[in-house]
Write a protein that holds these residues in place. Structure first.
Motif, short mmCIF file in Angstrom:
data_model
loop_
_atom_site.label_atom_id
_atom_site.label_comp_id
_atom_site.label_asym_id
_atom_site.label_seq_id
_atom_site.Cartn_x
_atom_site.Cartn_y
_atom_site.Cartn_z
N UNK A 18 84.93 65.67 29.12
CA UNK A 18 84.22 64.69 28.30
C UNK A 18 83.91 63.44 29.11
N UNK A 19 82.93 62.66 28.62
CA UNK A 19 82.51 61.46 29.33
C UNK A 19 82.55 60.27 28.38
N UNK A 20 82.53 59.09 28.97
CA UNK A 20 82.36 57.86 28.20
C UNK A 20 81.63 56.86 29.07
N UNK A 21 81.14 55.80 28.44
CA UNK A 21 80.44 54.75 29.16
C UNK A 21 81.23 53.46 29.05
N UNK A 22 81.29 52.72 30.16
CA UNK A 22 82.05 51.47 30.20
C UNK A 22 81.13 50.34 30.66
N UNK A 23 81.28 49.17 30.01
CA UNK A 23 80.49 47.99 30.35
C UNK A 23 81.37 47.02 31.14
N UNK A 24 80.87 46.60 32.32
CA UNK A 24 81.61 45.70 33.19
C UNK A 24 80.84 44.42 33.42
N UNK A 25 81.57 43.35 33.65
CA UNK A 25 81.00 42.12 34.18
C UNK A 25 81.80 41.75 35.42
N UNK A 26 81.35 40.75 36.13
CA UNK A 26 82.11 40.29 37.29
C UNK A 26 81.72 40.92 38.59
N UNK A 27 80.77 41.82 38.58
CA UNK A 27 80.33 42.42 39.83
C UNK A 27 81.26 43.51 40.32
N UNK A 28 80.92 44.08 41.47
CA UNK A 28 81.67 45.23 41.97
C UNK A 28 82.96 44.82 42.67
N UNK A 29 83.05 43.58 43.20
CA UNK A 29 84.27 43.17 43.89
C UNK A 29 85.38 42.77 42.91
N UNK A 30 84.99 42.15 41.80
CA UNK A 30 85.97 41.72 40.80
C UNK A 30 85.53 42.21 39.43
N UNK A 31 85.51 43.52 39.23
CA UNK A 31 84.99 44.04 37.96
C UNK A 31 85.89 43.67 36.80
N UNK A 32 85.26 43.25 35.72
CA UNK A 32 85.97 42.92 34.50
C UNK A 32 85.54 43.90 33.43
N UNK A 33 86.45 44.74 32.96
CA UNK A 33 86.12 45.73 31.94
C UNK A 33 86.00 45.03 30.60
N UNK A 34 84.81 45.05 30.01
CA UNK A 34 84.57 44.39 28.73
C UNK A 34 84.84 45.33 27.57
N UNK A 35 84.27 46.52 27.62
CA UNK A 35 84.50 47.48 26.54
C UNK A 35 84.14 48.88 27.01
N UNK A 36 84.63 49.87 26.26
CA UNK A 36 84.35 51.27 26.56
C UNK A 36 83.84 51.95 25.30
N UNK A 37 82.99 52.94 25.47
CA UNK A 37 82.49 53.71 24.32
C UNK A 37 83.52 54.74 23.91
N UNK A 38 83.27 55.40 22.79
CA UNK A 38 84.09 56.54 22.40
C UNK A 38 83.75 57.73 23.29
N UNK A 39 84.71 58.61 23.55
CA UNK A 39 84.42 59.79 24.37
C UNK A 39 83.40 60.71 23.70
N UNK A 40 82.60 61.37 24.52
CA UNK A 40 81.63 62.35 24.04
C UNK A 40 81.90 63.66 24.76
#
Length: 503
Positions: free
Chosen positions: A179-201
């Protein structure tokens, strides 16, 4: 009159076909030297791979360039637009992020699989990418994202002036079984900040047989093998001809089969690992594929040879599924024959003659499992087949070729066995080049001294085509009295060089 047409994918030199991604000195067998620590290889990896490694377009599909950005402060949601609640085998899904208060150039969305993966920050993972020659700016997560995109790819995202902004992206999803899910990040690739994740599909059917491709079973090329991938470990059946059935043989490989280094784990052994599913193979007669080969007769192609640098997965295993899906329209219709290259086999202290980390720890295991060729046994990926008036000899440039080696003895025996009355043409192929006219890479003099005398002894003429910087392919047509070869630029479709031999 017997004739044979074939396409050589990503090859460079005529008749003696060695791809250009080698270093300029042939290495002695691995047992005869002490390999340098992996850290020393990584230190010089930028210049090493810029000089000697070509990066394919496919390799960059899943690896986006991500710039540093400031971290937005927002509460967001992820909505996934699909035709139904589960995913089909091959579709584009639209991922929409809503509720963003301050859109930033560094906001990005990653596709993660399996859904329980650790997507925290792991800055030291940069070394894992670099050791494969990938020097692009990438998201440094503890688990490699299957795909990643910047939200600014939506042209309306950064220009939004509302209190709650949104952005939409399209992702190509193929059935990778987990299964997969999508995650939204801020902060760029060096200091990624995980904001939220979707439900698994989940996928509709993780056990669906997919990505079938054909190859010859033995040197006679009078029978075929069908190979496919499934999430089911139970044998499956293929029906062909007049209701005939054959049951598949099932195999797979595990994380323990990958090569690694105790200091810096390889991508294949660590965060690039993805469950490969189960690989099924079923033999059958030529009549199995008669109906589908009729579809490609108009293109006048009987077989395809892909000589090394197959998927460029380099330790990121999910990319094999995307590559198999990519070639499925052609590989399911005509034999898709392959040779091993540096990005499939080479790794430190693994038995490859070149001491580079180019396979990312795969060490030939995924390649030989997904593409079973008519070889004698595992990790001896040299073979020969005959098609109409042509005898094809396929070697491994990543294994020992010195005169006392097993491969050298096999090559000598194979060349001596060719019946020029039956197959007047002999095509000899391997991944790395034996000759080169460029300024950076010269011909490998040791390699030439080993292989060239054999070719001359058995009257295999060596010819050179004009080099092109872009990836291209070699198109060949052979009858009993003529061999014609054309080097085609895959971007422009222009014939860059050509020659013909007549008897």
């Amino acid at each position: 009159m017997e004739s044979c047409n074939w396409v050589l994918k990503y090859a460079s030199i005529l008749l003696v076909l060695f791809y250009r991604s080698s270093s300029s000195t042939y290495a002695t067998p691995i047992s005869s030297f002490s390999p340098s620590p992996l850290e020393l290889v990584i230190m010089n990896t930028t210049s090493l791979h810029q000089s000697y490694t070509a990066l394919s377009d496919f390799r960059l599909i899943n690896r986006r360039f991500l710039e540093t950005c400031s971290a937005p402060s927002s509460s967001v949601q992820i909505n996934i637009s699909s035709s139904k609640s589960t995913l089909s085998n091959d579709e584009f899904v639209t991922v929409t992020v809503t509720g963003v208060k301050n859109p930033s150039e560094g906001d990005w969305v990653a596709m993660i699989s399996p859904s329980n993966s650790n997507v925290g920050a792991c800055p030291l993972n940069e070394a894992y990418y670099i050791q494969t020659g990938d020097i692009a700016k990438l998201p440094l997560l503890c688990h490699y994202p299957i795909k990643a995109q910047l939200l600014q790819n939506d042209p309306e995202y950064l220009s939004c002036k509302k209190k709650g902004c949104s952005g939409s992206l399209k992702f190509h999803v193929v059935n990778i079984r987990s299964d997969i899910e999508f995650a939204f990040f801020s902060g760029g690739y060096l200091n990624p900040c995980l904001v939220t994740r979707s439900n698994p599909i989940k996928f509709d059917n993780p056990k669906m047989p997919l990505y079938g491709h054909l190859s010859s079973i033995d040197s006679t090329a009078t029978s075929m093998r069908l190979t496919w991938v499934s999430g089911d470990n139970q044998p499956q059946q293929v029906q062909y001809g007049d209701g005939k059935k054959v049951t598949s043989e099932v195999t797979t490989f595990s994380q323990n089969d990958m090569c690694s280094n105790p200091t810096i784990p390889s991508p294949a052994k660590d965060f690039g690992w993805h469950d490969p599913g189960y690989i099924h193979s079923a033999p059958g007669a030529l009549s199995v594929i008669k109906a589908i080969t009729d579809e490609v007769k108009s293109n006048n192609v009987n077989s395809i040879f892909h000589i090394g640098d197959i998927s460029y997965a380099t330790g990121f295993l999910a990319e094999w599924d995307y590559f198999l899906q990519l070639i499925n329209p052609i590989a399911s219709k005509v034999p898709y024959m392959t040779a091993i290259g540096n990005h499939e086999r080479d790794y430190i202290a693994s038995g490859s003659v070149y001491v580079t980390p180019d396979s990312g720890g795969e060490c030939g295991v995924p390649y030989e499992t997904y593409f079973p060729m008519p070889v004698q046994e595992k990790d001896k990926p040299w073979y020969s087949i005959e098609q109409a008036s042509v005898h094809f000899t396929i070697i491994s440039t990543e294994h020992n070729l010195l005169p006392n080696s097993e491969q050298y003895q096999w090559i000598q025996k194979d060349l001596a066995s060719v019946n020029r009355e039956k197959t007047p043409w002999l095509v000899f192929m391997g991944h790395r080049q034996m000759y080169h006219s460029g300024k950076i890479l010269n011909e490998d003099k040791i390699f030439v001294s080993i292989i060239e005398p054999l070719l001359l002894q058995y009257k295999v003429k060596t010819w050179s085509l004009k080099r092109i910087s872009e990836f291209g392919y070699l198109r060949g047509h052979a009858t009993r009295t003529e061999l014609k070869l054309e080097l085609v630029n895959s971007g422009t479709r222009k014939v860059e060089d050509t020659f013909r031999i007549t008897k």
